[in-house]
Design a protein around this motif. Structure first.
Motif, PDB file in Angstrom:
ATOM      1  N   LYS A 217      10.101  20.325  38.788  1.00 50.99           N
ATOM      2  CA  LYS A 217      10.882  21.524  39.114  1.00 50.99           C
ATOM      3  C   LYS A 217      10.052  22.532  39.889  1.00 50.99           C
ATOM      4  O   LYS A 217      10.576  23.294  40.693  1.00 50.99           O
ATOM      5  CB  LYS A 217      11.426  22.151  37.839  1.00 50.99           C
ATOM      6  N   ARG A 218       8.734  22.504  39.670  1.00 55.85           N
ATOM      7  CA  ARG A 218       7.854  23.451  40.366  1.00 55.85           C
ATOM      8  C   ARG A 218       7.434  22.960  41.739  1.00 55.85           C
ATOM      9  O   ARG A 218       7.332  23.754  42.686  1.00 55.85           O
ATOM     10  CB  ARG A 218       6.617  23.721  39.499  1.00 55.85           C
ATOM     11  N   ARG A 219       7.194  21.650  41.883  1.00 57.12           N
ATOM     12  CA  ARG A 219       6.572  21.133  43.093  1.00 57.12           C
ATOM     13  C   ARG A 219       7.461  20.259  43.976  1.00 57.12           C
ATOM     14  O   ARG A 219       7.170  20.087  45.165  1.00 57.12           O
ATOM     15  CB  ARG A 219       5.328  20.309  42.704  1.00 57.12           C
ATOM     16  N   VAL A 220       8.509  19.678  43.421  1.00 57.94           N
ATOM     17  CA  VAL A 220       9.296  18.686  44.158  1.00 57.94           C
ATOM     18  C   VAL A 220      10.675  19.256  44.506  1.00 57.94           C
ATOM     19  O   VAL A 220      11.449  19.580  43.604  1.00 57.94           O
ATOM     20  CB  VAL A 220       9.463  17.391  43.321  1.00 57.94           C
ATOM     21  N   PRO A 221      11.010  19.379  45.788  1.00 54.40           N
ATOM     22  CA  PRO A 221      12.318  19.909  46.150  1.00 54.40           C
ATOM     23  C   PRO A 221      13.494  19.167  45.504  1.00 54.40           C
ATOM     24  O   PRO A 221      14.504  19.803  45.158  1.00 54.40           O
ATOM     25  CB  PRO A 221      12.340  19.772  47.675  1.00 54.40           C
ATOM     26  N   ARG A 223      13.360  17.902  42.647  1.00 56.83           N
ATOM     27  CA  ARG A 223      13.272  18.338  41.246  1.00 56.83           C
ATOM     28  C   ARG A 223      13.277  17.189  40.236  1.00 56.83           C
ATOM     29  O   ARG A 223      13.787  17.308  39.125  1.00 56.83           O
ATOM     30  CB  ARG A 223      14.400  19.334  40.921  1.00 56.83           C
ATOM     31  N   GLY A 256      10.009  15.272  48.752  1.00 55.18           N
ATOM     32  CA  GLY A 256       9.724  16.489  49.505  1.00 55.18           C
ATOM     33  C   GLY A 256       8.479  17.234  49.069  1.00 55.18           C
ATOM     34  O   GLY A 256       8.185  18.317  49.579  1.00 55.18           O
ATOM     35  N   LEU A 257       7.697  16.636  48.172  1.00 50.76           N
ATOM     36  CA  LEU A 257       6.509  17.313  47.637  1.00 50.76           C
ATOM     37  C   LEU A 257       5.570  17.807  48.729  1.00 50.76           C
ATOM     38  O   LEU A 257       5.076  18.951  48.678  1.00 50.76           O
ATOM     39  CB  LEU A 257       5.775  16.374  46.674  1.00 50.76           C
ATOM     40  N   THR A 258       5.298  16.979  49.726  1.00 54.37           N
ATOM     41  CA  THR A 258       4.269  17.343  50.712  1.00 54.37           C
ATOM     42  C   THR A 258       4.720  18.407  51.700  1.00 54.37           C
ATOM     43  O   THR A 258       3.884  18.928  52.445  1.00 54.37           O
ATOM     44  CB  THR A 258       3.804  16.101  51.492  1.00 54.37           C
ATOM     45  N   ILE A 259       6.011  18.742  51.731  1.00 57.16           N
ATOM     46  CA  ILE A 259       6.454  19.764  52.690  1.00 57.16           C
ATOM     47  C   ILE A 259       6.744  21.099  52.010  1.00 57.16           C
ATOM     48  O   ILE A 259       7.084  22.077  52.665  1.00 57.16           O
ATOM     49  CB  ILE A 259       7.684  19.300  53.491  1.00 57.16           C
ATOM     50  N   LYS A 260       6.567  21.162  50.693  1.00 53.94           N
ATOM     51  CA  LYS A 260       6.878  22.381  49.957  1.00 53.94           C
ATOM     52  C   LYS A 260       5.635  23.253  49.862  1.00 53.94           C
ATOM     53  O   LYS A 260       4.611  22.857  49.341  1.00 53.94           O
ATOM     54  CB  LYS A 260       7.399  22.038  48.553  1.00 53.94           C
ATOM     55  N   ASN A 261       5.738  24.473  50.369  1.00 51.67           N
ATOM     56  CA  ASN A 261       4.592  25.388  50.383  1.00 51.67           C
ATOM     57  C   ASN A 261       4.419  26.157  49.076  1.00 51.67           C
ATOM     58  O   ASN A 261       3.310  26.554  48.720  1.00 51.67           O
ATOM     59  CB  ASN A 261       4.727  26.393  51.528  1.00 51.67           C
TER      60      ASN A 261
END
Length: 262
Positions: A217-221, A223, A256-261
């Motif tokens: 929920k914190r890191r992966v778009p 979720r 989407g983990l690697t594109i989330k700032n």
């Protein structure tokens, strides 16, 4: 240029594949999927019994493809040089190689266990890839649609704490993929890399469901953690005959983990 639409094959029926680390997780899912698509699949892992179990699962599922189980320690160069050609011969050739075998040995730089964690990680997840490709290359060169897929990680695109042996190995896998894509491109052999993010596998099995949910929920778009089958389907996409013009890529399958700032 012709205006005629060219239909490209999206079938691997009858193709011959070798998957390392096939007894569990993403390797097991890939073996099942390839067999379901009609491929003949050589399954390798440390434990012969575990490989045979997956082969039995594939047979029981009624997949049109066949499975050939064989124990293989990918840290043993002599075993790779001996086993990969044997399995290729038994399959009647080789069209697809999936370097999936992996593990995680977290360690801090000043830990007493760090040198062993480093040596094992590089040997088992980088040197092993190059050795397996070398052993498979004579057979891939005889294929009409030769494909190599290396499984790296989003740790090959970034880094997490206390995990530098794994991070270094996975960065190396991406570099190996790119270098070999250049070297082998003239022969029509494609070399690509998949970078899974948080996936439900043996490596993440020790993380509690609560902590997985908090992290996702914190890191992966999206979720959530991913499933091995979702990685396997990307692998399938890269080995299709239609994927002739894709090489040297490192594709995240990470929700989407690697594109989330933030």
């Amino acid at each position: 240029m012709s205006d005629t639409y060219t239909r490209l094959s999206r079938s691997i029926a009858g193709h011959r594949a070798l998957v390392t680390g096939a007894a569990s997780g993403m390797g097991r899912a890939t073996a099942h999927l390839f067999a379901a698509e009609g491929a003949k699949v050589a399954l390798t892992d440390l434990d012969q019994g575990a490989c045979e179990q997956v082969a039995a699962e594939i047979a029981d599922a009624g997949h049109s493809g066949k499975a050939l189980p064989r124990a293989l320690d990918v840290t043993d160069g002599d075993a790779i040089a001996r086993t990969v050609p044997q399995m290729a011969e038994e399959l009647g050739g080789l069209d697809i190689l999936v370097n999936n075998a992996g593990f995680s040995l977290p360690a801090q730089l000043d830990d007493d266990a760090y040198p062993d964690a480093w040596d094992a990680s590089i040997a088992g997840m980088l040197t092993a890839h190059s050795r397996t490709i070398r052993a498979a290359l004579p057979f891939l060169r005889q294929s009409e649609h030769p494909r190599i897929v290396n499984i790296a990680s989003t740790e090959g695109l970034g880094a997490s704490p206390s995990n530098s042996p794994y991070v270094a190995a996975k960065h190396g896998v991406i570099g190996l993929t790119r270098g070999l894509a250049v070297d082998l491109g003239r022969e029509g052999i494609t070399v690509n890399c998949i970078c899974p993010g948080p996936i439900h596998t043996g490596i993440t099995a020790g993380i509690s469901d609560e902590h997985k949910e908090i992290f996702a929920k914190r890191r992966v778009p999206l979720r959530r953690y991913g499933h091995p089958e979702e990685v396997a389907h990307m692998t399938l996409s890269l080995v299709l005959p239609a994927a002739n013009y894709i090489t040297g890529t490192a594709i995240p399958v990470d929700g989407g983990l690697t594109i989330k700032n933030a």
